[in-house]
Design an enzyme around this catalytic site. Sequence first.
Site, mmCIF file in Angstrom:
data_model
loop_
_atom_site.group_PDB
_atom_site.id
_atom_site.type_symbol
_atom_site.label_atom_id
_atom_site.label_comp_id
_atom_site.label_asym_id
_atom_site.label_seq_id
_atom_site.Cartn_x
_atom_site.Cartn_y
_atom_site.Cartn_z
ATOM 1 N N CYS A 72 0.832 25.766 33.546
ATOM 2 C CA CYS A 72 1.378 26.100 32.227
ATOM 3 C C CYS A 72 2.065 24.899 31.607
ATOM 4 O O CYS A 72 2.222 24.824 30.397
ATOM 5 C CB CYS A 72 2.350 27.277 32.325
ATOM 6 S SG CYS A 72 3.877 26.898 33.205
ATOM 7 N N CYS A 82 41.173 45.962 27.670
ATOM 8 C CA CYS A 82 40.327 46.219 26.496
ATOM 9 C C CYS A 82 40.668 45.274 25.356
ATOM 10 O O CYS A 82 41.817 45.201 24.928
ATOM 11 C CB CYS A 82 40.477 47.671 26.038
ATOM 12 S SG CYS A 82 39.624 48.798 27.133
ATOM 13 N N ASN A 136 37.376 43.191 32.724
ATOM 14 C CA ASN A 136 37.202 44.092 31.604
ATOM 15 C C ASN A 136 36.238 43.398 30.650
ATOM 16 O O ASN A 136 35.711 42.336 30.952
ATOM 17 C CB ASN A 136 38.561 44.382 30.948
ATOM 18 C CG ASN A 136 38.534 45.694 30.160
ATOM 19 O OD1 ASN A 136 37.671 45.897 29.321
ATOM 20 N ND2 ASN A 136 39.487 46.572 30.433
ATOM 21 N N CYS A 151 13.045 11.788 39.832
ATOM 22 C CA CYS A 151 13.626 13.126 40.000
ATOM 23 C C CYS A 151 15.064 13.027 40.499
ATOM 24 O O CYS A 151 15.321 12.442 41.552
ATOM 25 C CB CYS A 151 12.784 13.936 40.981
ATOM 26 S SG CYS A 151 13.454 15.583 41.310
ATOM 27 N N CYS A 178 7.238 22.982 33.361
ATOM 28 C CA CYS A 178 8.078 22.058 34.119
ATOM 29 C C CYS A 178 8.008 20.665 33.495
ATOM 30 O O CYS A 178 9.025 19.995 33.324
ATOM 31 C CB CYS A 178 7.649 22.018 35.582
ATOM 32 S SG CYS A 178 5.910 21.592 35.844
#
Lengths: 440, 455
Positions: free
Chosen positions: A349, A138, A203, A381, A352
């Site tokens: 749209c 904690c 945690n 690319c 990309c």
Amino acid sequence: MANLTSTFAGIKSPNPFWLASAPPTDKAYNVVRAFKDGWGGVVWKTLGTDPPVVNVSGPRYGAIHSNDRRLIGLNNIELITDRPLEVNLREIKQVKRDWPDRALVVSLMVPCEEHYWKDILAKVEETEADGVELNFGCPHGMSERGMGSSVGQVPEYIEMVTRWCKQHSRMPVIVKLTPNITDIRYPARAAQAGGADAVSLINTISSIIGVDIDSFAPIPTIDGKGSHGGYCGPAVKPIALNMTAEIARDAQTRNLPISGIGGITTWRDAVEFMALGAGNVQVCTAAMTYGFRIVQEMISGLSDYMDKHDFETIDDIVGRAVGNVTDWQYLNLNYVAKAKIDQDLCIKCGRCHIACEDTSHQAITSMVDGIRHFEVIDAECVGCNLCVNVCPVDNCITMEQMVEGVDPRTGFAITDQYANWTTHKNNPMSKTFVPAEPAE
Amino acid sequence: MPTHVPDVASGRLSPDEYISNFLDIHPPLDRHQALVESDRCYFCYDAPCVQACPTSIDIPLFIRQILTDNPEGSAETILSQNILGGMCARVCPTETLCEEACVREAAEGKPVKIGLLQRYATDVLMEARDGEQPFARAEPTGKRVAVVGAGPAGLSAAHRLAMHGHDVVIYDAREKAGGLNEYGIAAYKTPDDFAQKEVDFILSIGGITIEHGKAIGRDISLSELRANYDAVFLGMGLAGVNALGLAGEELEGVADAVDYIADLRQAEDLGTLPVGARVVVVGGGMTAIDVAVQSKRLGAREVTVVYRRGQAKMGASEYEQDLAQTDGVLIRHNAKPSRLVTEAGRVTGIEFEETREEGGRLVGTGVVFTLPADTVFKAIGQTLVPAALNGSAETIALENGKIRVDEERRTTLPGVWAGGDCAATGEDLTVAAVADGRIAAESIHLALSTPSAAA
């Protein structure tokens, strides 16, 4: 039907889904409700010394929401149990007696002096609980008093306290680790060195969930002030997955059982943790968001998945992906992939395009022959996958491996020969030099 | 044939029914709904919705501003392109404009609710600032511009001109400003006197005065305006109504749909408005649907819209047609009015001849049918009354019966611009009129700012 029974650090449970030590496991009332809904085990909310701590009576949680108020991340400033030790111990004993087939592990946090641990371990042992979990995690409140994450951040302390616990108890000892460190392997190794039977992680992460920009106070705000809390919920899962994998593939700790924690909400999340080496999983935020009944979806989802893959026991899943986690330097630099846009699925749209154009490699068109058209330019690319990630349509953009020919971007012939950074011609440290062949 | 007893009556419904029948047809989104809906926008590159908007509002930006809980900033984005963004949010046929172009329409048949989001933002701004608008006037230029017509085109032009520091006088034939927003649009699309609230909002920029009850050709002349002002913008709409061309058209029982809608919009109490039990509407455009649906909602028993061509040719959008049919309006296609049935000096029915298209030409088949009617509404289009523009001075050129304008909305007369329904610029839509007004105002401003180029 697949066998979901779990044996974790010697502790048996009917399924690998435990509730983590947290507000949902603070009382017999809650724990019994959880068991009735099917949870395989619980880690009882952390016990400390008497007199118990005092919690704030104002807001203890803050959240990050999506716009439809789906809870994405939760921040918590609640401390360990604020109920008397005696009450908790009595309830633990009763619940374990009533639910012998379920795992009941008790979380502990007392000051770093041996007698405190020796004392409380004896009391827990008396309840016949299945094991203890040492809360070294904690990050808020208790850490200011030299407990919780302030122990978990010092490997020597972890080892020392773990050793005391093993010396003074016959129960399995799970050490719960804090993610608020730079390298999770060091605390895991320390726990192992101290004799831990397992580690559990993560945690919560030190966090300020937000700031009220009208009152200029952190959220949650208690009388005009705020304090950092512990961050959990779906948002922390990637961090937890990585830390789980780091321990699972570390040469020293690879055989140390891991209880996976961090944003687990569905059976799929659980399978991912187990694939990266977790022997079981612990859940908290999902239960706090939706109630205990979610375990039923987790059980049926895991069972159906195992049937589909012909996995008989959960051991068939545990660690299955660990061998595929490697260091960056060993990734195959001769592997070439290009994005491909399915024009039938494309809704135009343009996300990309603009993502690639503004922030990446200018490898996606926006207009072809005067018509709005999005297509990958293979010669630009680099295969980064950003377009796939920003595309709102499932499977519209996919990464396709080039298996032959010439990469039009680099001019190098595609080869099935594996070559990584350690062998790359640009790496001055490389020992074996395997140049890619320039194309004819 | 038994004598038909005309049944035209008011008060057919209970007071509560009138209220519920004329409530807001699209209830507004609340904050949470707007946040959720705005999250559906993909923030497209070079967004198709913007291209489909006649006023080119930056739709992805205004939606993103809603998403980040900045609705007033969102409204500024909208209003900077379209000062009547509040009304357009209510009346635009979004299903054939921005929402048809929305990529989510392509993806899943469920476009982002752009119209409702626009309404949310503009409502929040008008509410939060108590009608104060976010725009301020530039330094006064000393130039004066006359605007004819206080409808969407005229208000849009006037606002933009005032913003640039010019002084504007609007002449309008009616008692109230707003044009068709006030007198024409179906009541359930703009309840709560929104048209007047919006007029006040627009005028609050200052520098605009309205002279009511002044019609061009009657009270003022174009030559006078050209002589007295630095520029003139014509946006007076279409004052004429097409006639059926049938005997008996002047008799009781035949009415112009636009007049009836105007009466309805101005009625203090809808219960006092008489409506026929059997209503026949001749026409296929938005006005035909508006009068049909409103007649039904006023308590008419049977309402039939008869359109001379096929369904695909109807001017009313599919959405409007669906709305009418859901309300119980019957739409019949391929029939043209051939005779009015009269009895005792009153129209009691209308006869139609069925039609078919032959090579694009409409021909009668000889098959006739008669619909009994207490009221026949004419909704076959409005026309420009050119005589109003042409006194003894030079005449303004027309094109297909409307005022010819160029890309900047300049007419053939120097110093005169035109826009909205009276100009030959495309579709007769509120949003198109607003675009015309803004474009003309920018052109006027440019002309007035560069003396050499001025008329």
